[in-house]
Structure formats: structure tokens, C-alpha cells
Design an enzyme around this catalytic site. Structure first.
Site, PDB file in Angstrom:
ATOM      1  N   PRO A  45      38.421  50.013  38.536  1.00 38.07           N
ATOM      2  CA  PRO A  45      38.895  48.677  38.145  1.00 38.07           C
ATOM      3  C   PRO A  45      40.410  48.504  38.330  1.00 38.07           C
ATOM      4  O   PRO A  45      40.873  47.384  38.574  1.00 38.07           O
ATOM      5  CB  PRO A  45      38.481  48.555  36.686  1.00 38.07           C
ATOM      6  N   ALA A  69      43.365  41.937  36.217  1.00 38.09           N
ATOM      7  CA  ALA A  69      42.464  42.873  35.547  1.00 38.09           C
ATOM      8  C   ALA A  69      41.093  42.831  36.201  1.00 38.09           C
ATOM      9  O   ALA A  69      40.716  41.836  36.826  1.00 38.09           O
ATOM     10  CB  ALA A  69      42.350  42.526  34.061  1.00 38.09           C
ATOM     11  N   ASP A  70      40.371  43.923  36.036  1.00 38.94           N
ATOM     12  CA  ASP A  70      38.983  43.987  36.486  1.00 38.94           C
ATOM     13  C   ASP A  70      38.238  44.899  35.521  1.00 38.94           C
ATOM     14  O   ASP A  70      38.795  45.874  35.028  1.00 38.94           O
ATOM     15  CB  ASP A  70      38.880  44.547  37.908  1.00 38.94           C
ATOM     16  N   THR A  71      36.995  44.557  35.242  1.00 37.56           N
ATOM     17  CA  THR A  71      36.190  45.319  34.288  1.00 37.56           C
ATOM     18  C   THR A  71      34.923  45.823  34.967  1.00 37.56           C
ATOM     19  O   THR A  71      34.269  45.071  35.702  1.00 37.56           O
ATOM     20  CB  THR A  71      35.817  44.441  33.071  1.00 37.56           C
ATOM     21  N   GLY A 106      40.519  47.811  34.129  1.00 37.00           N
ATOM     22  CA  GLY A 106      41.742  48.193  34.819  1.00 37.00           C
ATOM     23  C   GLY A 106      42.718  47.039  34.743  1.00 37.00           C
ATOM     24  O   GLY A 106      42.334  45.880  34.951  1.00 37.00           O
TER      25      GLY A 106
END
Length: 188
Positions: A45, A69-71, A106
């Protein structure tokens, strides 16, 4: 606090920043969410978030602090992405039922050549869910834009989650307290 650029179209991330009273503007550029197969899972992420931030940075005419952001959801060492359809969402939730999984978000904050990047990990344990509960949730909430095919703040989180170990808001998509500390680092 300066206005930041949120490089995300996630309504949950917007809501969390509003709750934290962090001023922001949204700017999103479509990016590929593919990643190298050799990448350690907790960096997946972060890699995707960095690509989102870089894509937005290319579009800016002046210097601003960018937050991306990334999940991802991870079960038994395997990244579970967003479901592609109803059947896939049901299959994902059936797999998560009664299990402990990790939610990894992330985060990348970037301005000029400076960057702060990190991954925040939260453990989530589901109760055993019946096929009827899973089908009800998927039919009513249509979780096709959500990693792991669920949102903790919806019905399934209220009735289906047994335990959360770590930052609850990380599961919603942004570990806000950690993000706030990182923003303050940029301001000092």
C-alpha cells in the site's frame, strides 16, 4: 495548519480529515494499482500511495504538501483487493468469516523532494458470519470499492467484528493520529 492536497477520492478519508480538522483540497489522478510481486506485503500500500502522490505532484504548478494513502487487506499472507462483482464480494467475506486478518494502510506525505512514508497495521477478527448475513451485507451496502469487501463503519462492522487490535481509523482507511504527527513534522 496549511491546506494539504488529499490525493484520494475516498469519502472515508475525506471524512476522517474533516473530523481531525485538517484543512485540505482533493486532487486525484488515476493511477495503476499494480505492484511488483517481489514487494514485501506491508510495502504494497505504500508503493501504491507513493504512485498516487507522484501523479498529483506532476500536476501541481506550485509546492504543496500532498497526502496519499492506500489500504489493503491481508489474510494468511495474501493480499485481498477490492471485489470485482457480487460473487467475488461474497467469496471474500466468506473467506474472512471467523478469521483474523490484517488491514494495512500505506501513507505517503510528500513536498518537493521530502517524503514521509509508513504503513500502519491493524488486526481485525470477524465472528463467524452466516451466508445470509454476508449476502444481506453485499446486497444492501455493495462494498465493491472497499479492500476486503467491507467497511468497518457499516453494518458488518457493527455486528460482524469480534475484535480490533490497533488503530480503528486505519481500518476505515487512514491512521489519522499518525498522519497528523507526520504533517506536523513537515511544518517544523
Amino acid at each position: 495548519m496549511e491546506r494539504i492536497i488529499l490525493a484520494s477520492k475516498s469519502p472515508r478519508r475525506k471524512q476522517l480529515l474533516e473530523w481531525a480538522e485538517i484543512p485540505f483540497d482533493v486532487m486525484v489522478k488515476d493511477t495503476d494499482e499494480m505492484y511488483p510481486a517481489s514487494l514485501p506485503i506491508d510495502q504494497v500500500p505504500v508503493y501504491i500511495a507513493r504512485n498516487k502522490a507522484l501523479a498529483v505532484k506532476e500536476e501541481l504548478s506550485h509546492d504543496r504538501l500532498i497526502l496519499a494513502a492506500d489500504t489493503v487487506v491481508v489474510l494468511n499472507g495474501k493480499v485481498i483487493g477490492k471485489p470485482v462483482n457480487k460473487e467475488n464480494a461474497i467469496a471474500i467475506l466468506t473467506e474472512l468469516s471467523g478469521q483474523v486478518h490484517e488491514v494495512i494502510t500505506g501513507v505517503v506525505l510528500m513536498r518537493d523532494d521530502a517524503e514521509i512514508a509508513f504503513a500502519d497495521i491493524t488486526e481485525v477478527e470477524f465472528h463467524k458470519l452466516s451466508p445470509q448475513q454476508i449476502e444481506f451485507y453485499v446486497n444492501k451496502y455493495k462494498p465493491y470499492d472497499k479492500a476486503g469487501a467491507y467497511a468497518i463503519q457499516e453494518w458488518i462492522g457493527v455486528v460482524g467484528i469480534k475484535r480490533v487490535k490497533g488503530d480503528f481509523y486505519n481500518v476505515m482507511g487512514l491512521p489519522v493520529s499518525r498522519v497528523m504527527k507526520a504533517i506536523l513534522e513537515f511544518e517544523n
